[in-house]
Design a protein around this motif. Structure first.
Motif, mmCIF file in Angstrom:
data_model
loop_
_atom_site.group_PDB
_atom_site.id
_atom_site.type_symbol
_atom_site.label_atom_id
_atom_site.label_comp_id
_atom_site.label_asym_id
_atom_site.label_seq_id
_atom_site.Cartn_x
_atom_site.Cartn_y
_atom_site.Cartn_z
ATOM 1 N N ASP A 177 0.830 -1.210 0.000
ATOM 2 C CA ASP A 177 0.000 0.000 0.000
ATOM 3 C C ASP A 177 0.863 1.258 0.000
ATOM 4 N N ARG A 178 1.922 1.263 0.781
ATOM 5 C CA ARG A 178 2.810 2.432 0.814
ATOM 6 C C ARG A 178 3.518 2.616 -0.527
ATOM 7 N N LEU A 179 3.881 1.513 -1.157
ATOM 8 C CA LEU A 179 4.531 1.605 -2.466
ATOM 9 C C LEU A 179 3.575 2.131 -3.521
ATOM 10 N N ARG A 180 2.316 1.707 -3.468
ATOM 11 C CA ARG A 180 1.336 2.216 -4.431
ATOM 12 C C ARG A 180 1.193 3.739 -4.306
ATOM 13 N N LYS A 181 1.115 4.228 -3.091
ATOM 14 C CA LYS A 181 1.004 5.671 -2.884
ATOM 15 C C LYS A 181 2.253 6.393 -3.379
ATOM 16 N N LEU A 182 3.403 5.817 -3.093
ATOM 17 C CA LEU A 182 4.655 6.433 -3.539
ATOM 18 C C LEU A 182 4.680 6.552 -5.063
ATOM 19 N N LEU A 183 4.235 5.511 -5.747
ATOM 20 C CA LEU A 183 4.295 5.491 -7.203
ATOM 21 C C LEU A 183 3.212 6.344 -7.848
ATOM 22 N N THR A 184 2.039 6.396 -7.259
ATOM 23 C CA THR A 184 0.900 7.058 -7.918
ATOM 24 C C THR A 184 0.619 8.473 -7.416
ATOM 25 N N GLU A 185 1.131 8.815 -6.237
ATOM 26 C CA GLU A 185 0.793 10.122 -5.667
ATOM 27 C C GLU A 185 1.988 11.070 -5.580
ATOM 28 N N THR A 186 3.145 10.641 -6.069
ATOM 29 C CA THR A 186 4.331 11.500 -6.081
ATOM 30 C C THR A 186 5.014 11.380 -7.438
ATOM 31 N N ASP A 187 6.049 12.181 -7.648
ATOM 32 C CA ASP A 187 6.849 12.087 -8.884
ATOM 33 C C ASP A 187 8.113 11.271 -8.646
ATOM 34 N N PHE A 188 8.047 10.337 -7.698
ATOM 35 C CA PHE A 188 9.187 9.497 -7.337
ATOM 36 C C PHE A 188 9.772 8.770 -8.543
ATOM 37 N N LEU A 189 8.935 8.174 -9.383
ATOM 38 C CA LEU A 189 9.393 7.405 -10.537
ATOM 39 C C LEU A 189 9.058 8.149 -11.825
ATOM 40 N N GLN A 190 10.054 8.276 -12.682
ATOM 41 C CA GLN A 190 9.875 8.930 -13.970
ATOM 42 C C GLN A 190 10.597 8.134 -15.048
ATOM 43 N N PRO A 191 10.173 8.233 -16.318
ATOM 44 C CA PRO A 191 8.988 8.936 -16.802
ATOM 45 C C PRO A 191 7.692 8.222 -16.405
ATOM 46 N N ASP A 192 6.556 8.842 -16.713
ATOM 47 C CA ASP A 192 5.262 8.314 -16.288
ATOM 48 C C ASP A 192 4.991 6.913 -16.820
ATOM 49 N N SER A 193 5.539 6.609 -17.993
ATOM 50 C CA SER A 193 5.307 5.284 -18.571
ATOM 51 C C SER A 193 5.842 4.183 -17.665
ATOM 52 N N ARG A 194 6.912 4.456 -16.933
ATOM 53 C CA ARG A 194 7.469 3.459 -16.022
ATOM 54 C C ARG A 194 6.527 3.222 -14.835
ATOM 55 N N VAL A 195 5.828 4.271 -14.393
ATOM 56 C CA VAL A 195 4.884 4.133 -13.284
ATOM 57 C C VAL A 195 3.781 3.152 -13.651
ATOM 58 N N LYS A 196 3.235 3.308 -14.841
ATOM 59 C CA LYS A 196 2.166 2.406 -15.287
ATOM 60 C C LYS A 196 2.655 0.970 -15.337
ATOM 61 N N GLU A 197 3.876 0.758 -15.807
ATOM 62 C CA GLU A 197 4.433 -0.596 -15.873
ATOM 63 C C GLU A 197 4.516 -1.214 -14.486
ATOM 64 N N MET A 198 5.024 -0.456 -13.516
ATOM 65 C CA MET A 198 5.213 -0.993 -12.171
ATOM 66 C C MET A 198 3.877 -1.282 -11.480
ATOM 67 N N VAL A 199 2.936 -0.363 -11.612
ATOM 68 C CA VAL A 199 1.638 -0.544 -10.950
ATOM 69 C C VAL A 199 0.854 -1.669 -11.607
ATOM 70 N N ASN A 200 0.764 -1.649 -12.935
ATOM 71 C CA ASN A 200 -0.056 -2.645 -13.643
ATOM 72 C C ASN A 200 0.546 -4.047 -13.567
ATOM 73 N N ASN A 201 1.870 -4.137 -13.714
ATOM 74 C CA ASN A 201 2.504 -5.450 -13.834
ATOM 75 C C ASN A 201 2.910 -6.074 -12.502
ATOM 76 N N PHE A 202 3.023 -5.252 -11.453
ATOM 77 C CA PHE A 202 3.514 -5.801 -10.196
ATOM 78 C C PHE A 202 2.598 -5.476 -9.006
ATOM 79 N N ILE A 203 2.324 -4.208 -8.761
ATOM 80 C CA ILE A 203 1.504 -3.851 -7.600
ATOM 81 C C ILE A 203 0.101 -4.435 -7.733
#
Length: 653
Positions: A177-203
């Protein structure tokens, strides 16, 4: 490592890292891109007033390292020592300004990792269990069935195997849950395409707890309280970013530079840095990095550049021929940050000719030459009333460049920043054509002085901003301008110099004959990209110097056949290679053989030869060779074809 002045205590800090490169093989220009990109950012930040710490290094433990060392008849430590020195030599060649170089075999790192593992275990975030599932040996990664792609490793596409092993596990699922917030609610990971990969494929698919020890090999840091277990990649390698700063020891740099401002890596390891690494930090109650950036791949013939695929490009060869600045420029300009880049020698050479030689080199050469021809090199700053509307428009572009480049580098759009600088260089070339200094010398020397000063100032500002990207030629430009090399960006504006006294400087490069260079590069590749067996000098002989022994099973893997040589021609791009067409009893094959210095084509046509028929095809000088002909070596050291009797297709026992 480049030398520079010590940072002032009151400066803002900036901490940037490459990944630590896995010490199981030589690095190629794909690794160079990451390291040069981080270097350009680090250099720019230093010039922009930051106290920078730039870290790179090597990941030296693990099963692949142990296997690679064994294959070469070396101890793992000796093997990684030799590779680490080679990697350091490459970064010296590429003029990398790293402040730290960490090796996971460093004693301080090993102690810190053992302490981190123990702390996580005592906290309950690491526990012992048994792993049963899929394992990818090349990636050293465990996978669930749902994570596989077409039944293969989602990272490298290779087959996985079933494995069962006692392991310690890290409670990665606890932090989902903390990782999901980090990835979706901050600019921690860039570019945005990488965020979608991490959330969709792993989280979204559910995080499984992570196996963090192994018992099937012993090259690594032992678990302090259970020494049959070796601490595995994630807990060993990822914390290098804090152990390099003294975490667990004196901690001075850790307090100063952490949290990291930017981790930079290729996209295939983003998962570890954006999911596993922040979870480990959360478990340790340490702030997560400010930003993780996953850039694209350098593609070769549509495929990712990889030593295991045999499509790597050697940066030592390229820099020997064209210089470090040319390769740094090409890597930084050709890859839009975040996207893939297609590599070819032709693209590299065209970039050198068009941008480095034509645009930058010619601008400097002809401007310096005209200043010496018309004014003996002495050009004075003109009064403000001497500037016309065209001058003022160009000067506005000069004055706005530093802020625009700074904005790009903060994002960081390194390719865009270089594009802007070369945009000013292009404008300077157009300014020459519009003002025609060669005509002004006949009619208006006062106006000519103004034009030459504006041009020299544009070159000065461009060279100042190019210093983080090209590290040699801009310094030469300042020598030619009669000025010291600047250490910051304070003078990146028009009119900061009262007068210039130019001298002649050596050109950055001469224009290349692309067709000739392509031919020579292919010939070099044919000579250097030998089969893997040629790269194992230590394993070819035993300790007494005798040939290494192999088993009968290994011998019988080789399929030897009688073939008939039907056609033969010289390979135009090489003095050593012949292209032969042979009949193996079933089909005709193309064979490329390095015997041209011993045989003319007409000498071998019609002969029988012995073919290694099940050798993996290899490309030599652009020609796919489908096997290898056996030769003996005479007293003169020259190869002599083995000519077996029999019909084409017969097997040789």
């Amino acid at each position: 490592m480049a030398k520079r002045p010590a940072a002032k205590a009151d400066k803002k800090t900036f901490y940037i890292t490459t990944p630590i490169y896995y010490a199981s093989g030589a690095l190629h220009i794909g690794h160079c891109y990451t390291t040069v990109c981080c270097d350009a950012i680090a250099r720019f930040k230093r010039m922009d007033g930051y106290d920078v710490y730039y870290l790179t290094g090597t990941d030296e433990h693990g099963q692949k390292v142990q296997q690679a060392a064994e294959e070469r008849g070396m101890s793992p430590q000796a093997f990684v020592d030799s590779l680490a020195e080679r990697i350091k030599a490459l970064w010296t060649r590429m003029d990398i300004s790293n402040d730290g170089f960490i090796r996971t075999t460093d004693k301080a790192h090993e102690k810190a990792i053992a302490d981190i593992f123990t702390k996580l275990y005592e906290k309950g975030d690491i526990y012992k269990s048994e792993y049963v599932g899929k394992y990818c040996e090349p990636c050293e990664s465990f996978w669930t069935e749902s994570q596989l792609v077409d039944g293969k490793c989602p990272d490298c596409g290779r087959p996985v195997k079933e494995t069962k092993e006692e392991c310690y596990f890290f409670r990665l699922s606890k932090y989902a849950d903390r990782l999901r917030k980090l990835l979706t609610e901050t600019d921690f990971l860039q570019p945005d395409s990488r965020v979608k990969e991490m959330v969709n494929n792993f989280i979204d698919k559910g995080l499984s707890d992570l196996a963090v020890t192994r018992t099937s090999f012993d090259w690594g840091i032992k678990v302090p309280f259970d020494p049959k277990h070796v601490i595995y990649v994630w807990i060993d390698a990822l914390p290098n970013y804090i152990t390099a700063l003294g975490y667990g020891a004196d901690g001075k740099n850790f307090s100063k530079y952490w949290p990291c401002d930017m981790h930079v890596m290729a996209k295939e390891i983003v998962r570890f840095h954006s999911i596993v690494w922040p979870a480990i930090l959360m478990a340790l109650d340490i702030p997560v990095p400010k930003r993780v950036y996953g850039h694209g791949w350098i593609m070769f013939d549509g495929d990712k550049m990889s030593k295991s695929k045999g499509n790597v490009v050697d940066p030592f060869i390229l820099t020997d021929r064209y210089g470090v600045d040319a390769l740094r420029y090409f890597l930084l300009r050709a890859m839009p940050f975040g996207d893939d880049m297609q590599y070819s020698n032709e693209l590299l050479l065209s970039s050198i000719n068009n941008d480095i030689v034509n645009d930058l080199g010619n601008l400097v050469r002809r401007t310096f030459a005209m200043s010496r021809q018309y004014f003996g090199g002495a050009v004075k700053k003109p009064a403000a009333d001497k500037l016309d509307d065209g001058d003022k428009k160009f000067i506005a572009e000069i004055d706005g460049l530093a802020a625009a480049v700074r904005a790009d580098m903060d994002r960081p759009l390194v390719s865009k920043a270089l594009e802007r600088i070369f945009g000013l260089i292009d404008s300077a070339n157009k300014y020459i054509d519009a003002n025609k200094p060669w005509a002004l010398i006949k009619t208006d020397t006062d106006r000519l002085n103004t034009v030459m000063y504006v041009l020299l100032d544009a070159i000065r500002v461009s060279a100042n901003l190019l210093l983080p990207f090209l590290t040699a030629y801009p310094r030469r430009i300042f020598d030619g301008l009669g000025l010291p090399v600047p250490e910051d960006l304070a003078a990146c504006a028009f009119g900061k110099v009262d007068a210039y006294k130019t001298t002649e400087i050596e050109p950055i490069l001469n224009r290349l004959d692309i067709k000739k260079e392509l031919s020579e590069l292919e010939a070099i590749a044919a000579e250097t990209n030998k089969p893997a067996a040629a790269e194992k000098p230590a394993a070819d002989k035993d300790k007494d110097g005798a040939p290494e022994q192999i088993s009968i099973d290994e011998f019988f893997k080789t399929e030897l056949r009688v073939v008939k040589i039907e056609e033969c021609v010289k390979v135009e791009k090489s003095n050593k290679l012949l292209k032969l067409t042979v009949f193996d009893g079933e089909r005709r094959r193309t064979i490329v053989s390095g015997i041209a210095h011993c045989y003319a084509p007409e000498d071998v046509i019609g002969k029988n030869a012995a073919l290694v028929a099940n050798l993996k095809p290899a490309k030599l000088c652009g020609i796919v060779s489908e096997g290898m002909l056996l030769c003996s070596v005479g007293a003169d050291g020259k190869p002599k074809l083995v000519e077996p009797k029999g019909e084409a297709g017969e097997k040789i026992c």
